[in-house]
Write a protein that holds these residues in place. Structure first.
Motif, PDB file in Angstrom:
ATOM      1  N   THR A  37      -1.190  -2.558  -3.995  1.00  0.00           N
ATOM      2  CA  THR A  37      -0.144  -1.406  -4.530  1.00  0.00           C
ATOM      3  C   THR A  37      -1.172  -0.534  -5.316  1.00  0.00           C
ATOM      4  O   THR A  37      -1.023   0.711  -5.270  1.00  0.00           O
ATOM      5  CB  THR A  37       0.973  -1.973  -5.535  1.00  0.00           C
ATOM      6  OG1 THR A  37       1.731  -2.994  -4.763  1.00  0.00           O
ATOM      7  CG2 THR A  37       1.650  -0.778  -6.081  1.00  0.00           C
ATOM      8  N   LEU A  56      -4.372  -0.060  -4.665  1.00  0.00           N
ATOM      9  CA  LEU A  56      -5.167   0.583  -3.284  1.00  0.00           C
ATOM     10  C   LEU A  56      -4.219   1.883  -2.823  1.00  0.00           C
ATOM     11  O   LEU A  56      -4.882   2.792  -2.608  1.00  0.00           O
ATOM     12  CB  LEU A  56      -5.413  -0.545  -2.186  1.00  0.00           C
ATOM     13  CG  LEU A  56      -6.050  -0.094  -1.132  1.00  0.00           C
ATOM     14  CD1 LEU A  56      -7.591   0.475  -1.381  1.00  0.00           C
ATOM     15  CD2 LEU A  56      -6.211  -1.158   0.068  1.00  0.00           C
ATOM     16  N   GLY A  57      -3.103   1.487  -2.705  1.00  0.00           N
ATOM     17  CA  GLY A  57      -2.258   2.754  -2.029  1.00  0.00           C
ATOM     18  C   GLY A  57      -2.161   3.965  -2.993  1.00  0.00           C
ATOM     19  O   GLY A  57      -2.297   5.086  -2.715  1.00  0.00           O
ATOM     20  N   ILE A 104       0.913  -1.070  -0.119  1.00  0.00           N
ATOM     21  CA  ILE A 104      -0.033   0.106  -0.177  1.00  0.00           C
ATOM     22  C   ILE A 104       0.831   1.234  -0.079  1.00  0.00           C
ATOM     23  O   ILE A 104       0.728   2.193  -0.882  1.00  0.00           O
ATOM     24  CB  ILE A 104      -0.903  -0.040   1.185  1.00  0.00           C
ATOM     25  CG1 ILE A 104      -1.994  -1.159   1.060  1.00  0.00           C
ATOM     26  CG2 ILE A 104      -1.540   1.237   1.176  1.00  0.00           C
ATOM     27  CD1 ILE A 104      -2.639  -1.576   2.202  1.00  0.00           C
ATOM     28  N   ALA A 120      -4.400   4.356  -5.354  1.00  0.00           N
ATOM     29  CA  ALA A 120      -5.905   5.074  -5.390  1.00  0.00           C
ATOM     30  C   ALA A 120      -6.283   5.897  -4.174  1.00  0.00           C
ATOM     31  O   ALA A 120      -6.652   7.014  -4.202  1.00  0.00           O
ATOM     32  CB  ALA A 120      -6.929   3.771  -5.319  1.00  0.00           C
ATOM     33  N   ALA A 121      -5.628   5.523  -2.952  1.00  0.00           N
ATOM     34  CA  ALA A 121      -5.680   6.259  -1.981  1.00  0.00           C
ATOM     35  C   ALA A 121      -5.079   7.520  -2.036  1.00  0.00           C
ATOM     36  O   ALA A 121      -5.843   9.060  -1.756  1.00  0.00           O
ATOM     37  CB  ALA A 121      -5.199   5.783  -0.564  1.00  0.00           C
ATOM     38  N   VAL A 122      -3.881   7.866  -2.544  1.00  0.00           N
ATOM     39  CA  VAL A 122      -3.300   9.135  -2.873  1.00  0.00           C
ATOM     40  C   VAL A 122      -4.204   9.882  -3.735  1.00  0.00           C
ATOM     41  O   VAL A 122      -4.346  10.984  -3.703  1.00  0.00           O
ATOM     42  CB  VAL A 122      -1.728   8.858  -3.223  1.00  0.00           C
ATOM     43  CG1 VAL A 122      -1.356  10.299  -3.804  1.00  0.00           C
ATOM     44  CG2 VAL A 122      -0.917   8.148  -2.144  1.00  0.00           C
ATOM     45  N   THR A 123      -4.570   9.310  -4.920  1.00  0.00           N
ATOM     46  CA  THR A 123      -5.426  10.101  -5.958  1.00  0.00           C
ATOM     47  C   THR A 123      -6.598  10.492  -5.221  1.00  0.00           C
ATOM     48  O   THR A 123      -6.938  11.712  -5.591  1.00  0.00           O
ATOM     49  CB  THR A 123      -5.733   8.780  -7.056  1.00  0.00           C
ATOM     50  OG1 THR A 123      -4.611   8.291  -7.841  1.00  0.00           O
ATOM     51  CG2 THR A 123      -6.519   9.515  -7.950  1.00  0.00           C
ATOM     52  N   LEU A 124      -7.339   9.789  -4.218  1.00  0.00           N
ATOM     53  CA  LEU A 124      -8.620  10.357  -3.567  1.00  0.00           C
ATOM     54  C   LEU A 124      -8.015  11.662  -2.764  1.00  0.00           C
ATOM     55  O   LEU A 124      -9.060  12.577  -2.769  1.00  0.00           O
ATOM     56  CB  LEU A 124      -9.153   9.218  -2.779  1.00  0.00           C
ATOM     57  CG  LEU A 124      -9.852   8.099  -3.642  1.00  0.00           C
ATOM     58  CD1 LEU A 124     -10.362   7.138  -2.767  1.00  0.00           C
ATOM     59  CD2 LEU A 124     -10.941   8.675  -4.380  1.00  0.00           C
ATOM     60  N   PHE A 125      -6.982  11.521  -2.241  1.00  0.00           N
ATOM     61  CA  PHE A 125      -6.706  12.708  -1.452  1.00  0.00           C
ATOM     62  C   PHE A 125      -6.223  13.738  -2.208  1.00  0.00           C
ATOM     63  O   PHE A 125      -6.259  14.774  -1.765  1.00  0.00           O
ATOM     64  CB  PHE A 125      -5.498  12.303  -0.239  1.00  0.00           C
ATOM     65  CG  PHE A 125      -6.180  11.595   0.884  1.00  0.00           C
ATOM     66  CD1 PHE A 125      -6.982  11.970   1.445  1.00  0.00           C
ATOM     67  CD2 PHE A 125      -5.698  10.131   0.955  1.00  0.00           C
ATOM     68  CE1 PHE A 125      -7.442  11.299   2.823  1.00  0.00           C
ATOM     69  CE2 PHE A 125      -6.110   9.353   1.921  1.00  0.00           C
ATOM     70  CZ  PHE A 125      -7.102  10.129   2.778  1.00  0.00           C
ATOM     71  N   SER A 126      -5.566  13.457  -3.369  1.00  0.00           N
ATOM     72  CA  SER A 126      -5.234  14.537  -4.326  1.00  0.00           C
ATOM     73  C   SER A 126      -6.161  15.135  -5.270  1.00  0.00           C
ATOM     74  O   SER A 126      -5.805  15.758  -6.121  1.00  0.00           O
ATOM     75  CB  SER A 126      -3.924  14.175  -4.959  1.00  0.00           C
ATOM     76  OG  SER A 126      -2.963  13.886  -4.285  1.00  0.00           O
ATOM     77  N   ALA A 151       1.216   4.271  -2.980  1.00  0.00           N
ATOM     78  CA  ALA A 151       1.158   5.590  -2.561  1.00  0.00           C
ATOM     79  C   ALA A 151       2.449   6.218  -3.120  1.00  0.00           C
ATOM     80  O   ALA A 151       2.326   7.515  -3.611  1.00  0.00           O
ATOM     81  CB  ALA A 151       1.209   5.704  -1.131  1.00  0.00           C
TER      82      ALA A 151
END
Length: 128
Positions: free
Chosen positions: A113, A115-116, A37, A118-124, A41
């Motif tokens: 990987t 998922l990590g 993850i 995608a998490a950065v994308t959602l926050f950005s 990111a």
């Protein structure tokens, strides 16, 4: 995104790897997922830095998102290929580095990987 963000994300990934490795075999059960993850990111943070550094390369927003996911996916596949090759060529070195996870966990590693990333994308997303 600044280069220092990429550098700090890389340092965090290395420190997390050291922590999981120091905790021993028990940590490998969940630690491998956490590391993948964090790697996703890191790859996405690197992608955002690259996009900001070279704006002429950046396409429209929708294709930019798809390219970012493809970049993370290619990074994950390259890493999994490296792990498999290292386990086949030099099992002693692979074991010493902690690459002793089962060979059939590649799909879950790639998904973690992504998922990590995608998490950065959602926050950005607000920056797009």
């Amino acid at each position: 995104m600044k280069l220092r963000h990429v550098f700090l994300a890389g340092i965090d990934l290395v420190l997390a790897y050291g922590l999981v490795y120091a905790l021993g075999p028990y940590a490998n059960e969940w630690g491998d997922a956490v590391l993948h993850i964090l790697a996703g990111a890191f790859l996405m943070i690197f992608w955002f830095w690259f996009k900001d550094r070279f704006p002429a390369v950046a396409p429209k927003k929708v294709s930019l998102f798809l390219l970012a996911i493809v970049a993370v996916l290619l990074g994950a596949l390259a890493w999994e290929g490296f792990e498999v090759i290292l386990r086949d060529v030099s099992p002693v070195v692979a074991s010493a580095l902690g690459f002793n996870s089962p060979e059939n966990d590649s799909i879950s590693d790639v998904l973690f990987t992504l998922l990590g990333g995608a998490a950065v994308t959602l926050f950005s997303v607000r920056r797009w």
